[in-house]
Design an enzyme around this catalytic site. Structure first.
Site, PDB file in Angstrom:
ATOM      1  N   ALA A 150       1.066  -1.302   0.016  1.00  0.00           N
ATOM      2  CA  ALA A 150      -0.007   0.050  -0.060  1.00  0.00           C
ATOM      3  C   ALA A 150       1.043   1.151  -0.079  1.00  0.00           C
ATOM      4  O   ALA A 150       1.921   1.224   0.411  1.00  0.00           O
ATOM      5  CB  ALA A 150      -1.097   0.097   1.334  1.00  0.00           C
TER       6      ALA A 150
ATOM      7  N   GLU B 239      -2.517 -12.475  -4.515  1.00  0.00           N
ATOM      8  CA  GLU B 239      -3.813 -12.477  -4.882  1.00  0.00           C
ATOM      9  C   GLU B 239      -4.292 -11.002  -4.355  1.00  0.00           C
ATOM     10  O   GLU B 239      -3.789 -10.168  -4.094  1.00  0.00           O
ATOM     11  CB  GLU B 239      -4.794 -13.119  -3.800  1.00  0.00           C
TER      12      GLU B 239
ATOM     13  N   ASN C 252     -10.190  -4.385  -7.519  1.00  0.00           N
ATOM     14  CA  ASN C 252      -8.998  -3.576  -7.205  1.00  0.00           C
ATOM     15  C   ASN C 252      -8.473  -3.186  -8.424  1.00  0.00           C
ATOM     16  O   ASN C 252      -7.081  -3.777  -8.587  1.00  0.00           O
ATOM     17  CB  ASN C 252      -8.186  -4.221  -6.371  1.00  0.00           C
TER      18      ASN C 252
ATOM     19  N   TYR D  93       0.057  -4.505 -11.244  1.00  0.00           N
ATOM     20  CA  TYR D  93       0.793  -5.844 -11.463  1.00  0.00           C
ATOM     21  C   TYR D  93       1.031  -6.073 -12.935  1.00  0.00           C
ATOM     22  O   TYR D  93       1.580  -6.929 -13.295  1.00  0.00           O
ATOM     23  CB  TYR D  93      -0.192  -6.970 -10.767  1.00  0.00           C
TER      24      TYR D  93
HETATM   25  C1  LIG Z   1      -2.136  -0.192  -5.624  1.00  0.00           C
HETATM   26  C2  LIG Z   1      -1.355   0.863  -4.922  1.00  0.00           C
HETATM   27  C3  LIG Z   1      -0.198   0.108  -4.228  1.00  0.00           C
HETATM   28  C4  LIG Z   1      -0.495   1.498  -6.208  1.00  0.00           C
HETATM   29  O1  LIG Z   1       0.195   2.660  -5.802  1.00  0.00           O
HETATM   30  P1  LIG Z   1       0.794   3.945  -6.343  1.00  0.00           P
HETATM   31  O2  LIG Z   1       1.903   4.296  -5.381  1.00  0.00           O
HETATM   32  O3  LIG Z   1      -0.365   4.709  -6.667  1.00  0.00           O
HETATM   33  O4  LIG Z   1       1.403   3.218  -7.641  1.00  0.00           O
HETATM   34  P2  LIG Z   1       2.120   4.050  -8.732  1.00  0.00           P
HETATM   35  O5  LIG Z   1       2.073   5.581  -8.841  1.00  0.00           O
HETATM   36  O6  LIG Z   1       3.552   3.364  -8.659  1.00  0.00           O
HETATM   37  O7  LIG Z   1       1.176   3.482 -10.040  1.00  0.00           O
HETATM   38  C5  LIG Z   1       1.909   2.612 -10.976  1.00  0.00           C
HETATM   39  C6  LIG Z   1       1.007   2.006 -11.855  1.00  0.00           C
HETATM   40  O8  LIG Z   1      -0.091   1.379 -11.190  1.00  0.00           O
HETATM   41  C7  LIG Z   1      -1.374   1.321 -12.055  1.00  0.00           C
HETATM   42  N1  LIG Z   1      -2.358   2.446 -11.083  1.00  0.00           N
HETATM   43  C8  LIG Z   1      -2.062   2.952 -10.173  1.00  0.00           C
HETATM   44  N2  LIG Z   1      -3.128   3.601  -9.523  1.00  0.00           N
HETATM   45  C9  LIG Z   1      -4.026   3.590 -10.586  1.00  0.00           C
HETATM   46  C10 LIG Z   1      -5.356   4.143 -10.933  1.00  0.00           C
HETATM   47  N3  LIG Z   1      -5.989   4.748  -9.842  1.00  0.00           N
HETATM   48  N4  LIG Z   1      -5.996   3.364 -12.049  1.00  0.00           N
HETATM   49  C11 LIG Z   1      -5.545   2.662 -12.888  1.00  0.00           C
HETATM   50  N5  LIG Z   1      -4.120   2.091 -12.670  1.00  0.00           N
HETATM   51  C12 LIG Z   1      -3.738   2.640 -11.715  1.00  0.00           C
HETATM   52  C13 LIG Z   1      -0.865   2.079 -13.379  1.00  0.00           C
HETATM   53  O9  LIG Z   1      -0.603   1.106 -14.197  1.00  0.00           O
HETATM   54  C14 LIG Z   1       0.205   3.017 -12.973  1.00  0.00           C
HETATM   55  O10 LIG Z   1       1.146   3.159 -13.986  1.00  0.00           O
HETATM   56  P3  LIG Z   1       0.966   4.381 -14.891  1.00  0.00           P
HETATM   57  O11 LIG Z   1       1.034   5.529 -13.859  1.00  0.00           O
HETATM   58  O12 LIG Z   1       1.980   4.409 -15.905  1.00  0.00           O
HETATM   59  O13 LIG Z   1      -0.490   4.283 -15.515  1.00  0.00           O
HETATM   60  C15 LIG Z   1      -2.139   1.685  -4.347  1.00  0.00           C
HETATM   61  O14 LIG Z   1      -3.197   2.317  -5.291  1.00  0.00           O
HETATM   62  C16 LIG Z   1      -2.653   1.485  -3.099  1.00  0.00           C
HETATM   63  O15 LIG Z   1      -2.101   1.696  -2.123  1.00  0.00           O
HETATM   64  N6  LIG Z   1      -3.905   0.916  -3.106  1.00  0.00           N
HETATM   65  C17 LIG Z   1      -4.710   0.482  -1.768  1.00  0.00           C
HETATM   66  C18 LIG Z   1      -4.007  -0.667  -1.060  1.00  0.00           C
HETATM   67  C19 LIG Z   1      -4.134  -1.738  -2.099  1.00  0.00           C
HETATM   68  O16 LIG Z   1      -5.293  -2.044  -2.936  1.00  0.00           O
HETATM   69  N7  LIG Z   1      -3.184  -2.544  -2.176  1.00  0.00           N
HETATM   70  C20 LIG Z   1      -3.101  -3.678  -3.147  1.00  0.00           C
HETATM   71  C21 LIG Z   1      -3.755  -4.762  -2.633  1.00  0.00           C
HETATM   72  S1  LIG Z   1      -3.536  -6.230  -3.656  1.00  0.00           S
END
Ligand SMILES: CC(C)(COP(=O)(O)OP(=O)(O)OC[C@H]1O[C@@H](n2cnc3c(N)ncnc32)[C@H](O)[C@@H]1OP(=O)(O)O)[C@@H](O)C(=O)NCCC(=O)NCCS
Length: 225
Positions: A79, A112, A117, A124
């Site tokens: 996260a 998983e 999400n 991923y």
């Molecule tokens: C999933 C998570 C960790 C991504 O973290 P983040 O710091 O926003 O990720 P990044 O900025 O490095 O994003 C990289 C890529 O992720 C994808 N991505 C991230 N947020 C996205 C969104 N809101 N919609 C679509 N794609 C998204 C894209 O592929 C993005 O690449 P791009 O910018 O070239 O399009 C974050 O949204 C999070 O903490 N979510 C809540 C917790 C969670 O769901 N954890 C995973 C459980 S399986």
């Protein structure tokens, strides 16, 4: 509106002192957050567990973890701070996890994720994870199935090239400065780094927030990823 990006991100091993910041992000990110003692237990007792944080000064910007199970890296949690999302911090953490997994001889990485999400699934997929199956009603809060996503061989050419390209793209981002000097180092405990059967602990696989329990690596499941 997204907050101004942090000026400098350093990826490092998670330490007990990081846990207040980790819990803050945990609570803001998950419907069934792990209890406070769960991460401490993982850090102190699970020899298969590897947890990292992204630091911005004295703040935690994000965190991720995995279990290294023989030749498989199983991502357990991941996260980033909600107000700093979509700025490459998640990618930086995933790169560090995959680097560590490859350095420890993992053949593939798996996890998983909830079908709903999409931010996580997109991230991923970008890093080469593909859906290989489902776990029915895996998440107990809403009985949602889990998608199982797995990479191709980490040591294979296609993954290595993909990771190299993505690493270069992250390094070239103008909005975030990454400290490349302190990539998390291997934390080998014991001769082969594995705890052996019975040494692993997992959070409640039913999806309820609860304390870790001792399980066999072959039966590893978690409720979140
Ligand atoms: C999933 C998570 C960790 C991504 O973290 P983040 O710091 O926003 O990720 P990044 O900025 O490095 O994003 C990289 C890529 O992720 C994808 N991505 C991230 N947020 C996205 C969104 N809101 N919609 C679509 N794609 C998204 C894209 O592929 C993005 O690449 P791009 O910018 O070239 O399009 C974050 O949204 C999070 O903490 N979510 C809540 C917790 C969670 O769901 N954890 C995973 C459980 S399986």
């Amino acid at each position: 509106m997204v907050a101004r990006p942090p000026v400098r991100i350093v990826v490092d091993r998670m330490k007990v002192e990081d846990l207040p910041g980790v819990h803050e992000i945990e609570r803001a990110s998950f419907s069934t957050p792990w209890p406070a003692h769960a991460y401490r237990h993982e850090l102190e007792n699970n020899r298969l567990a590897h947890y990292i944080v992204a630091r911005c000064g004295d703040q935690i910007a994000g965190f991720a973890g995995m279990w290294l199970l023989v030749d498989e890296a199983h991502v357990t949690t991941f996260a980033t701070r909600p107000e700093w999302r979509r700025q490459g911090i998640g990618e930086r953490l995933l790169l560090a996890l995959l680097d560590l997994a490859a350095a420890r001889g993992a053949h593939e990485a798996t996890l998983e994720v909830r079908p709903s999400n999409m931010p996580a699934r997109r991230l991923y997929e970008k890093y080469g994870f593909k859906v290989v199956g489902t776990r029915t009603r895996y998440y107990s809060d809403n009985n949602e199935d889990a998608l199982i996503m797995t990479t191709d061989a980490l040591e294979g050419r296609s993954m290595r090239e993909r990771i190299a390209e993505l690493r270069a793209a992250v390094a070239a981002r103008p909005d975030i400065e990454l400290d490349e000097s302190d990539r998390p180092v291997d934390r080998s405990r014991g001769s082969d780094g594995s705890g052996g059967p019975g040494a692993a602990t997992a959070h409640d696989a039913t999806g309820e927030a609860g304390g870790p329990k001792v399980i066999q690596p072959s039966s590893v499941t978690r409720r979140r990823l």
